[in-house]
Design a protein around this motif. Structure first.
Motif, PDB file in Angstrom:
ATOM      1  N   ASP A  12       0.859  -1.177   0.000  1.00 61.09           N
ATOM      2  CA  ASP A  12       0.000   0.000   0.000  1.00 61.09           C
ATOM      3  C   ASP A  12       0.902   1.236   0.000  1.00 61.09           C
ATOM      4  N   PHE A  13       0.341   2.360  -0.342  1.00 60.11           N
ATOM      5  CA  PHE A  13       1.125   3.598  -0.357  1.00 60.11           C
ATOM      6  C   PHE A  13       0.774   4.508   0.814  1.00 60.11           C
ATOM      7  N   ASP A  14      -0.474   4.978   0.846  1.00 56.00           N
ATOM      8  CA  ASP A  14      -0.873   5.999   1.817  1.00 56.00           C
ATOM      9  C   ASP A  14      -0.942   5.461   3.237  1.00 56.00           C
ATOM     10  N   GLY A  15      -0.177   6.087   4.130  1.00 60.27           N
ATOM     11  CA  GLY A  15      -0.146   5.653   5.522  1.00 60.27           C
ATOM     12  C   GLY A  15       0.737   4.441   5.743  1.00 60.27           C
ATOM     13  N   THR A  16       1.318   3.905   4.675  1.00 60.01           N
ATOM     14  CA  THR A  16       2.220   2.758   4.764  1.00 60.01           C
ATOM     15  C   THR A  16       3.620   3.191   4.350  1.00 60.01           C
ATOM     16  N   ILE A  17       3.794   3.587   3.098  1.00 54.70           N
ATOM     17  CA  ILE A  17       5.053   4.181   2.669  1.00 54.70           C
ATOM     18  C   ILE A  17       5.176   5.613   3.202  1.00 54.70           C
ATOM     19  N   THR A  18       4.035   6.281   3.316  1.00 54.99           N
ATOM     20  CA  THR A  18       4.009   7.631   3.893  1.00 54.99           C
ATOM     21  C   THR A  18       3.522   7.569   5.339  1.00 54.99           C
ATOM     22  N   LEU A  19       3.858   8.611   6.099  1.00 53.64           N
ATOM     23  CA  LEU A  19       3.420   8.662   7.498  1.00 53.64           C
ATOM     24  C   LEU A  19       1.954   9.029   7.614  1.00 53.64           C
ATOM     25  N   LEU A 100       0.368  -1.017  -4.714  1.00 50.62           N
ATOM     26  CA  LEU A 100      -1.043  -1.271  -4.995  1.00 50.62           C
ATOM     27  C   LEU A 100      -1.841  -0.295  -4.146  1.00 50.62           C
ATOM     28  N   SER A 101      -2.493   0.650  -4.792  1.00 45.83           N
ATOM     29  CA  SER A 101      -3.083   1.746  -4.026  1.00 45.83           C
ATOM     30  C   SER A 101      -4.520   2.031  -4.442  1.00 45.83           C
ATOM     31  N   ILE A 125       3.287   1.195 -10.222  1.00 45.26           N
ATOM     32  CA  ILE A 125       2.114   1.639  -9.484  1.00 45.26           C
ATOM     33  C   ILE A 125       0.866   1.092 -10.165  1.00 45.26           C
ATOM     34  N   VAL A 126       0.030   0.412  -9.401  1.00 41.91           N
ATOM     35  CA  VAL A 126      -1.282  -0.022  -9.870  1.00 41.91           C
ATOM     36  C   VAL A 126      -2.300   0.674  -8.970  1.00 41.91           C
TER      37      VAL A 126
END
Length: 254
Positions: A12-19, A100-101, A125-126
């Motif tokens: 995942d991207f949001d809240g996972t790779i990012t804070l 996967l976002s 990115i998917v």
């Protein structure tokens, strides 16, 4: 999905790779606010509303032009402190990292480029896309017709179904309700401490381990790939620690 690789990291991207989650940030600060957003997340978790419906309502509450939203997010969203080092290790080891976002590709790509640098262009990115109308308003354009708008399991399944001799080890990293469809598709799920994905996994009996930052993920995946531990040992760690705390609490209460 690079089946010749020894492992693949789906994340995942949001809240996972990012804070912070960029979609939550837009909704909380420019849209209808945090309280209504959290109510929507709970409704999703309790199966009272479909993710695609609640998520679209969130984003449609944001009146700000899309390009301005991207600039605001680039000024305010920060990277998980362990991700850059982890990604560099993955590149060295030729382990693909695939995002996967349920977010939108232009936002994700802009943030990755700013926060990680030029090598982030190698990250596949998917995701969903924005649909921008002639009057400047916009909405989310979903990746597929599933209840999630983007069923992340569909991107993982072709690799998961490869013959055993061709199949890499599959890892997934996530934090929230948009990750529910991917939770059972990989060999080891990393669920972020303090977030909704843990609630789902505990309720459904899905195996997982927890992480606070990508430093934890980096340690565990490196140990697995270098045969210092196993997937089962890592997956069982959280359950054992939780059971030990519960037993200690019961003993203290008695």
């Amino acid at each position: 999905m690079a089946p010749a690789s020894k492992a693949i990291i789906f994340t995942d991207f949001d809240g996972t790779i990012t804070l912070k989650d960029s979609n939550d940030y837009l909704t909380d600060n420019l849209g209808y606010g945090e309280q209504k957003r959290r109510e929507g997340n709970i409704d999703i978790l309790e199966n009272r509303v479909k993710f695609r419906v609640a998520f679209k309502e969130m984003l449609d509450s944001v009146p700000t032009p899309f390009d301005e939203c991207v600039k605001i997010l680039c000024d305010n969203i920060r990277l998980d402190p362990g991700f850059k080092e982890f990604y560099a290790w993955c590149r060295d080891e030729k382990i693909p990292v695939i995002v996967l976002s349920s977010g939108m590709e232009p936002i994700i790509r802009a943030l990755l480029t700013k926060l990680v640098g030029p090598t982030a262009d190698e990250i596949k990115i998917v995701s969903n896309q924005p649909k921008i109308f002639p009057d400047g308003t916009w909405t989310i354009d979903y990746h597929d017709d599933s209840d999630f708008g983007h069923d992340k399991s569909l991107a993982i399944r072709p690799t998961a179904n490869l013959p055993k001799e061709d199949r890499p080890i599959l890892f997934y990293c996530g934090d929230g309700v948009s990750d529910l469809s991917a939770a059972r598709e990989t060999d080891l799920l990393f669920a972020k401490v303090g977030h909704d994905l843990i609630t789902y996994c505990e309720r459904e009996g899905s195996p997982f381990t927890v992480f606070s930052s990508f430093t934890d993920i980096h340690r565990d995946i490196k140990d697995i790939m270098e045969d210092r531990t196993t997937i089962d040992e890592v997956a069982g760690r959280y359950a054992k620690e939780k059971a030990a705390k519960a037993a200690a609490g019961a003993e203290k209460a008695a």
